[in-house]
Every structure is written in C-alpha cells, then in structure tokens.
Write a protein that holds these residues in place. Structure first.
Motif, PDB file in Angstrom:
ATOM      1  N   ALA A  70       0.836  -1.213   0.000  1.00  0.00           N
ATOM      2  CA  ALA A  70       0.000   0.000   0.000  1.00  0.00           C
ATOM      3  C   ALA A  70       0.870   1.262   0.000  1.00  0.00           C
ATOM      4  O   ALA A  70       0.430   2.331  -0.414  1.00  0.00           O
ATOM      5  N   ARG A  71       2.098   1.132   0.482  1.00  0.00           N
ATOM      6  CA  ARG A  71       3.024   2.278   0.454  1.00  0.00           C
ATOM      7  C   ARG A  71       3.859   2.290  -0.828  1.00  0.00           C
ATOM      8  O   ARG A  71       4.785   3.087  -0.964  1.00  0.00           O
ATOM      9  N   GLY A  72       3.576   1.334  -1.731  1.00  0.00           N
ATOM     10  CA  GLY A  72       4.235   1.352  -3.040  1.00  0.00           C
ATOM     11  C   GLY A  72       5.429   0.424  -3.188  1.00  0.00           C
ATOM     12  O   GLY A  72       6.168   0.516  -4.166  1.00  0.00           O
ATOM     13  N   PHE A  73       5.640  -0.474  -2.221  1.00  0.00           N
ATOM     14  CA  PHE A  73       6.799  -1.371  -2.301  1.00  0.00           C
ATOM     15  C   PHE A  73       6.370  -2.771  -2.739  1.00  0.00           C
ATOM     16  O   PHE A  73       5.247  -3.203  -2.479  1.00  0.00           O
ATOM     17  N   ALA A  74       7.315  -3.473  -3.367  1.00  0.00           N
ATOM     18  CA  ALA A  74       7.004  -4.820  -3.883  1.00  0.00           C
ATOM     19  C   ALA A  74       6.985  -5.836  -2.747  1.00  0.00           C
ATOM     20  O   ALA A  74       6.227  -6.798  -2.769  1.00  0.00           O
ATOM     21  N   GLN A  75       7.830  -5.629  -1.750  1.00  0.00           N
ATOM     22  CA  GLN A  75       7.985  -6.597  -0.665  1.00  0.00           C
ATOM     23  C   GLN A  75       8.758  -5.954   0.475  1.00  0.00           C
ATOM     24  O   GLN A  75       9.273  -4.850   0.346  1.00  0.00           O
ATOM     25  N   ILE A  76       8.872  -6.744   1.548  1.00  0.00           N
ATOM     26  CA  ILE A  76       9.640  -6.285   2.708  1.00  0.00           C
ATOM     27  C   ILE A  76      11.000  -6.953   2.722  1.00  0.00           C
ATOM     28  O   ILE A  76      11.139  -8.115   2.341  1.00  0.00           O
ATOM     29  N   LEU A  77      11.991  -6.217   3.164  1.00  0.00           N
ATOM     30  CA  LEU A  77      13.297  -6.806   3.445  1.00  0.00           C
ATOM     31  C   LEU A  77      13.358  -6.951   4.970  1.00  0.00           C
ATOM     32  O   LEU A  77      13.321  -5.959   5.702  1.00  0.00           O
ATOM     33  N   TYR A  78      13.385  -8.211   5.414  1.00  0.00           N
ATOM     34  CA  TYR A  78      13.313  -8.474   6.851  1.00  0.00           C
ATOM     35  C   TYR A  78      14.687  -8.382   7.519  1.00  0.00           C
ATOM     36  O   TYR A  78      15.694  -8.795   6.939  1.00  0.00           O
ATOM     37  N   LEU A  79      14.688  -7.894   8.749  1.00  0.00           N
ATOM     38  CA  LEU A  79      15.900  -7.827   9.566  1.00  0.00           C
ATOM     39  C   LEU A  79      15.823  -8.894  10.659  1.00  0.00           C
ATOM     40  O   LEU A  79      14.755  -9.456  10.923  1.00  0.00           O
ATOM     41  N   ASP A  80      16.956  -9.125  11.317  1.00  0.00           N
ATOM     42  CA  ASP A  80      16.966 -10.144  12.381  1.00  0.00           C
ATOM     43  C   ASP A  80      16.126  -9.678  13.577  1.00  0.00           C
ATOM     44  O   ASP A  80      16.025  -8.473  13.847  1.00  0.00           O
ATOM     45  N   ALA A  81      15.563 -10.627  14.285  1.00  0.00           N
ATOM     46  CA  ALA A  81      14.589 -10.313  15.337  1.00  0.00           C
ATOM     47  C   ALA A  81      15.242  -9.774  16.612  1.00  0.00           C
ATOM     48  O   ALA A  81      14.571  -9.120  17.410  1.00  0.00           O
ATOM     49  N   ILE A  82      16.537 -10.030  16.809  1.00  0.00           N
ATOM     50  CA  ILE A  82      17.166  -9.609  18.069  1.00  0.00           C
ATOM     51  C   ILE A  82      17.664  -8.168  18.001  1.00  0.00           C
ATOM     52  O   ILE A  82      17.319  -7.339  18.838  1.00  0.00           O
ATOM     53  N   HIS A  83      18.451  -7.867  16.986  1.00  0.00           N
ATOM     54  CA  HIS A  83      19.058  -6.526  16.905  1.00  0.00           C
ATOM     55  C   HIS A  83      18.274  -5.574  16.007  1.00  0.00           C
ATOM     56  O   HIS A  83      18.513  -4.386  16.020  1.00  0.00           O
ATOM     57  N   MET A  84      17.376  -6.133  15.186  1.00  0.00           N
ATOM     58  CA  MET A  84      16.680  -5.349  14.155  1.00  0.00           C
ATOM     59  C   MET A  84      17.704  -4.592  13.317  1.00  0.00           C
ATOM     60  O   MET A  84      17.559  -3.404  13.038  1.00  0.00           O
ATOM     61  N   GLU A  85      18.745  -5.289  12.950  1.00  0.00           N
ATOM     62  CA  GLU A  85      19.830  -4.629  12.221  1.00  0.00           C
ATOM     63  C   GLU A  85      20.345  -5.473  11.051  1.00  0.00           C
ATOM     64  O   GLU A  85      20.652  -4.928   9.988  1.00  0.00           O
TER      65      GLU A  85
END
Ligand code: PLP
Ligand code: COI
Length: 342
Positions: A203-218
């Motif tokens: 809905a914001r115009g992106f094809a997909q999400i690039l996920y980050l690691d769950a602990i550091h979010m980095e």
C-alpha cells in the motif's frame, strides 16, 4: 482443469491455474502407502485436522522448464527433497524417501507436460509438494495421519516487475523468524505471518519487505520469499545461514556460480542494513525458485531511500542471471550436474 489451449503462456503471472494431475500419498500407522496420481481436485478433511488448527504443514517450490529442443528439466530436485525432510522433522512429520520424491515429481511433471510453458515464453511449470497433519487432534501435538500432495501450476514471473527491479521496504516493525523458531524450515506458518506486513508495504508502493533479524533489528535476513545478495566492496555478500533464514537452493547455486564461474569473492556473513546505504554497496538482488534472480532497484527505511545503479540491474546481477537461467534452460553446459531431465 483448464484446457492448456486456453492458456496464454506468454502473459502468465504467479497465479493459480488448475492443471490435470496431482499425486497424493497417505502416511498412516507409521508408514507411507504407495500413493497415486489422480485428477487435480478437492478432498475431504476433518475440521479438527492438525494442519487447519495448528498449522502442521510444510511445502516445497520447484520448477520444470523446457529447453530450446523441448527437453524438460528439473533443477537440483534432490536438494528440495532433502529440505522437505528437514522441514518435516522440524514440524514433527514423517520424512519421504528422497529418490521416491524425485521420481514422483518427474511423474507428476510428465502427466502435466502440456502445461509447461514454451522455452521462449520464459515461463515454467511450478511444482508444489505439500505435506500436512491430516488427522484430527485437539491438544497441541502431532497428527497421526499425514498427506503428501504434489501439484503443478504454469507460472511467469513472481514479481510483476520481472527483471526490471523491485523497490523494497526495510521493516523495523515486523520480523519473519526468531532464533529457535521455524525460520529455516519451509513451514506454511512462516508465510501466513508475512501477508499483513506485505500488504501494508504494498500500500506504500513497495514490492515486498526486506526483513531484519529479530534480536538486533539490524542484520538483513531475507525478502519474504527469496534470499538476499549484495555486491559490497567488490564481493558478493549474502546473509549467513543463521537458522532464521530459509537456506535457498538458488542461493547455494549462485554462491557457487559467482566463485567458480565469475571469480568473485563470496561472503556469507552478518550484513547490517546500514551497509546498503554506503557507496561501497553497488548492486543488490534477491533470488529463489519463484523469484529467480530479481534485481532490487531501491531499499527504503523510514522514508530514507537508497537507489542502486540508477534502478537498473547491475553488472553482476546480469551475469549471474544469464549463467543460472542459461544452465536451467540447457543453453549453457551444466558442469555442476544440477540438471535432471524428465
Ligand atoms: N526464502 C524464502 C522464505 C523462500 O520461500 C524461498 C523460496 O523457496 C527462498 C528463500 C528461496 O529458496 P529456493 O532458492 O530454494 O527456492
Ligand atoms: C519458491 O520460490 O518456490 C517459494 O516457495 C516462494 C513462494 C512462497 C512463492
């Protein structure tokens, strides 16, 4: 089933189309039956089945392709069979014999041969093996009866953008998998949880999400249904097998092609999303069976966009794409022994 004559193989997307034949086998009282080929169709299932109530289910994704001379190929199907069993173990389900898996996939493909898109369409017959807890349960524990089904669908590109390059959004709100969880298994639950994040991002115009690691979010993990690669300081880097990413067969193949055929240094390591904003990162792409190799035109985090290579596929992305698809379609000699003919 849809009549293959009514399918426009040149304008396929990644959407369900009913083909002719599927395979179904049952695991009961501790053993698999022979299973059988049958017309694709519905079957009955208990409302108390384990898969519907608690998500005890896994799948695989593979492709049958047609070469120029009409030969039908599979790409490293044994690796899918092994990963299927890895996923089955994680979800407390019975394994299926690897050679039998490959043989059965071949039989299903042969039965649905008329649905394999022609060589020059760029499409493929997508093969979807699934395994799930079929028997009824109430408490949270494994089913006692399981079904293995293999069906096929003719497909075109996974991303409508095709090889043009997609825009990804880095999420600091959602994660896909956490240490100790099921991220490296191809369990159905991993995908249900990505639908809302993907919808919001689209809905914001992106094809997909690039996920980050769950602990550091980095540290970068992967794209919703594909592994991630970046050229950084002239090396091809990809997130290491942390236990929270799906260990893609395309990923493994690309690493081998880059190092052995292109002479590029490869790195499997932790990769901070911050590295993508540095000039030393020159091109990025994602890869998987469905996504093949999809160039990434840009990534955005909280409104801050990094555009790669003027949104054009980069040099290495192009080279790896040509090599991989060339081998898969028999245009380039398969010196790795990856291709199995049907
Ligand atoms: N990551 C996820 C979450 C996937 O669903 C897939 C597709 O199977 C991949 C990566 C790529 O894996 P493969 O190259 O084996 O298709
Ligand atoms: C594949 O690439 O085969 C996948 O399984 C991705 C899928 C979820 C469409």
């Amino acid at each position: 089933m849809v009549d293959p004559k009514d399918i426009d193989f040149y304008s396929l997307g990644f959407n369900f189309i009913e083909t002719k034949t599927m395979f179904m086998a049952t695991h009961k009282n501790g053993k698999w039956n022979e299973g059988e080929l049958m017309p694709f169709g519905n079957f009955e299932i208990s409302p108390a089945s384990c898969v519907i109530n608690y998500g005890q289910g896994i799948f695989e994704g593979m492709k049958a392709l047609k070469g120029k001379n009409g030969e039908i190929t599979l790409f490293r199907p044994k690796e899918n069979a092994k990963r299927f069993n890895f996923s089955a173990r994680r979800m407390l389900m019975p394994e299926y014999d690897v050679d039998k898996f490959v043989d059965t996939v071949k039989r299903v493909v042969k039965e649905n041969e008329e649905y394999i898109p022609p060589y020059d369409s760029g499409g493929a017959l997508y093969i979807r093996p699934i395994l799930f807890g079929y028997g009824p349960i109430l408490g949270v524990h494994s089913a006692e009866e399981f079904k293995l089904i293999i069906f096929t669908v003719p497909v075109g590109p996974y991303f409508p953008e095709g090889f043009k390059g997609i825009n990804l959004e880095i999420s600091k709100k959602y994660t896909r998998a956490a240490p100790g969880g099921t991220g490296s298994a191809k369990t159905i639950c991993n995908y249900a949880g990505t639908m809302l994040p993907a919808k919001e991002s689209k809905a914001r115009g992106f094809a997909q999400i690039l996920y980050l690691d769950a602990i550091h979010m980095e540290y970068i993990e992967e794209v919703g249904a594909a592994n991630f690669f970046a050229m950084i300081n002239g090396k091809l880097a990809t997130p290491r097998k942390s236990g929270t990413i799906l260990e893609g067969i395309t990923r493994e193949s690309i690493l081998e092609l880059a190092s052995k055929k292109l002479g590029i240094e490869i790195e499997e390591r932790d990769m901070s999303y911050k590295e993508l904003y540095d000039e030393s990162c020159t091109e990025v792409f994602c890869a998987g069976t469905a996504a093949v190799i999809t160039p990434i035109a840009s990534v955005t985090l909280e409104g801050k966009e990094r555009i790669f290579n003027n949104r054009e596929p980069g040099e290495i992305t192009n080279k790896v794409y040509k090599l991989l698809t060339g081998i898969q379609r028999l245009d380039i000699e398969d010196e790795f022994g990856w291709i199995i003919k049907v």
